[in-house]
Design an enzyme around this catalytic site. Structure first.
Site, PDB file in Angstrom:
ATOM      1  N   LYS A 116       5.382 -19.599  16.143  1.00  0.00           N
ATOM      2  CA  LYS A 116       4.017 -19.907  15.695  1.00  0.00           C
ATOM      3  C   LYS A 116       3.386 -18.680  15.056  1.00  0.00           C
ATOM      4  O   LYS A 116       2.748 -18.761  14.006  1.00  0.00           O
ATOM      5  CB  LYS A 116       3.161 -20.373  16.886  1.00  0.00           C
ATOM      6  CG  LYS A 116       3.515 -21.762  17.387  1.00  0.00           C
ATOM      7  CD  LYS A 116       2.880 -22.075  18.737  1.00  0.00           C
ATOM      8  CE  LYS A 116       3.386 -23.408  19.282  1.00  0.00           C
ATOM      9  NZ  LYS A 116       2.961 -23.692  20.648  1.00  0.00           N
ATOM     10  N   GLN A 144      -0.372 -21.625  25.757  1.00  0.00           N
ATOM     11  CA  GLN A 144       0.973 -22.202  25.817  1.00  0.00           C
ATOM     12  C   GLN A 144       1.289 -22.718  27.222  1.00  0.00           C
ATOM     13  O   GLN A 144       1.055 -22.007  28.207  1.00  0.00           O
ATOM     14  CB  GLN A 144       1.988 -21.106  25.410  1.00  0.00           C
ATOM     15  CG  GLN A 144       3.414 -21.585  25.310  1.00  0.00           C
ATOM     16  CD  GLN A 144       3.641 -22.549  24.151  1.00  0.00           C
ATOM     17  OE1 GLN A 144       3.145 -22.365  23.047  1.00  0.00           O
ATOM     18  NE2 GLN A 144       4.384 -23.613  24.412  1.00  0.00           N
ATOM     19  N   ASP A 192      -5.117 -27.426  19.724  1.00  0.00           N
ATOM     20  CA  ASP A 192      -4.170 -28.418  20.227  1.00  0.00           C
ATOM     21  C   ASP A 192      -4.776 -29.821  20.283  1.00  0.00           C
ATOM     22  O   ASP A 192      -4.052 -30.805  20.438  1.00  0.00           O
ATOM     23  CB  ASP A 192      -3.730 -28.038  21.656  1.00  0.00           C
ATOM     24  CG  ASP A 192      -2.408 -27.276  21.662  1.00  0.00           C
ATOM     25  OD1 ASP A 192      -1.620 -27.454  20.710  1.00  0.00           O
ATOM     26  OD2 ASP A 192      -2.169 -26.518  22.615  1.00  0.00           O
TER      27      ASP A 192
END
Ligand code: NAD
Length: 286
Positions: A52, A96, A119
């Site tokens: 990412k 995460q 997200d």
């Protein structure tokens, strides 16, 4: 003939659009910024986070990776999130998962400013998705990326029967909401579904997100169906495979995503796309 959906090619197209959008924003004095927080040293998470970070930097964004020890307390993590909520150079915050046992994941999700919730997991954004709320808000990247792939391959969900296998907050439920909003008739199936295979066979669009290697085989697929395989599983030889048995699906499915090279590349491309959108929306002067 089964046609393979090339997730890498669609991701490349999305990334090119993102790079242009980043350059446009930078020209206006806004560099889109993403902060990824990782707690502990889970090997797979380390790889995801590295990928990412690389992609964000390559696309011209400001990218911060905050590596925290596995012993980080809930209070420490919440304080770091609060800092990024207040940091104007950061438009998207991602924590995460998995998180260590001492961390309460729902509280972490709630702590992220919904406007920086890259997200799309904050209940405020999930609620907007469910109500098909007008306006701009982030949506979970994996299902959103799947919608982009369907669009690119000319699959319009309207009027179609869709079955989503898996009811997680990150894939199954938002996928079902997006397909419903796009006028499909949607069934959510899961580990307690009676006669899963019969349910799967009703689908014109079948999305499988269970984490069980080769759960779905060609016999479970309606001829000509579009099959989206979200799974990232290991077979008995340690090879990366999906939740769908790709070989037996050949000749039955009309369209199918491979693993790897299908949903995976789209998730990261969509995450980058969402970051840029959050930066753009942050500049809307109300
Ligand atoms: P999860 O474990 O949170 O949810 C799995 C779901 O599958 C549950 O709702 C469960 O009810 C259902 N399920 C389990 N066993 C089943 C069975 N035998 N029959 C029917 N349903 C069953 O998983 P998740 O986070 O939604 O992820 C699912 C898979 O997708 C995993 O393999 C994960 O690695 C992968 N994934 C891939 C991407 C990507 O970008 N490619 C993104 C997210 C998740």
């Amino acid at each position: 003939m089964t046609k393979i959906i090339d997730g890498k090619a669609v991701a490349k197209k999305v990334n090119a659009q993102t790079a242009t959008a980043v350059a446009d924003l930078v020209a206006q004095g806004i560099q889109p910024g993403i902060a990824v927080i990782i707690v502990g040293d889970d090997a797979a998470s380390q790889i995801y986070v590295r990928n990412k970070n690389r992609k964000a930097t390559k696309l011209g964004m400001h990218s911060v990776v905050r590596q925290l020890p596995a012993t980080t307390t809930q209070a420490e993590l919440l304080a770091i999130i609060a800092d990024y909520n207040a940091d104007e150079s950061i438009h998207g915050i991602l924590v995460q998962s998995p998180l260590p046992a001492q961390i309460n994941e729902p509280l972490v999700t709630m702590a992220i400013d919904p406007k920086k919730d890259v997200d799309g997991f904050h209940p405020s954004n999930v609620g907007k998705l469910l109500t098909n709320f007008p306006g701009n808000y982030p949506v979970a990247n994996t299902p959103r990326g799947i919608m982009t792939m369907l669009h690119e391959y000319g699959v319009d969900p309207a009027g179609k029967t869709a079955v989503v296998i898996g009811r997680s907050t990150i894939v199954g439920k938002p996928m079902a909401a997006l397909l419903t909003n796009a006028n499909a008739t949607v069934t959510i199936a899961h580990s307690k579904t009676a006669d899963l295979k019969a349910v799967a066979r009703t689908a014109d669009i079948l999305v499988v997100a269970t984490g069980i290697a080769h759960l779905i085989t060609g016999d479970d697929i309606k001829p000509g169906a579009t099959v989206i395989d979200v799974g990232m599983d290991r077979d008995e030889n340690g090879k990366l495979v999906g939740d769908v048995d790709f070989e037996s699906a050949q000749g039955v499915a009309g369209l199918i995503t491979p693993v790897p090279g299908g949903v995976g590349p789209m998730t990261i491309a969509t995450l980058m796309q969402t970051t840029v959108e959050l930066a753009k929306w942050s500049d809307v002067r109300e």
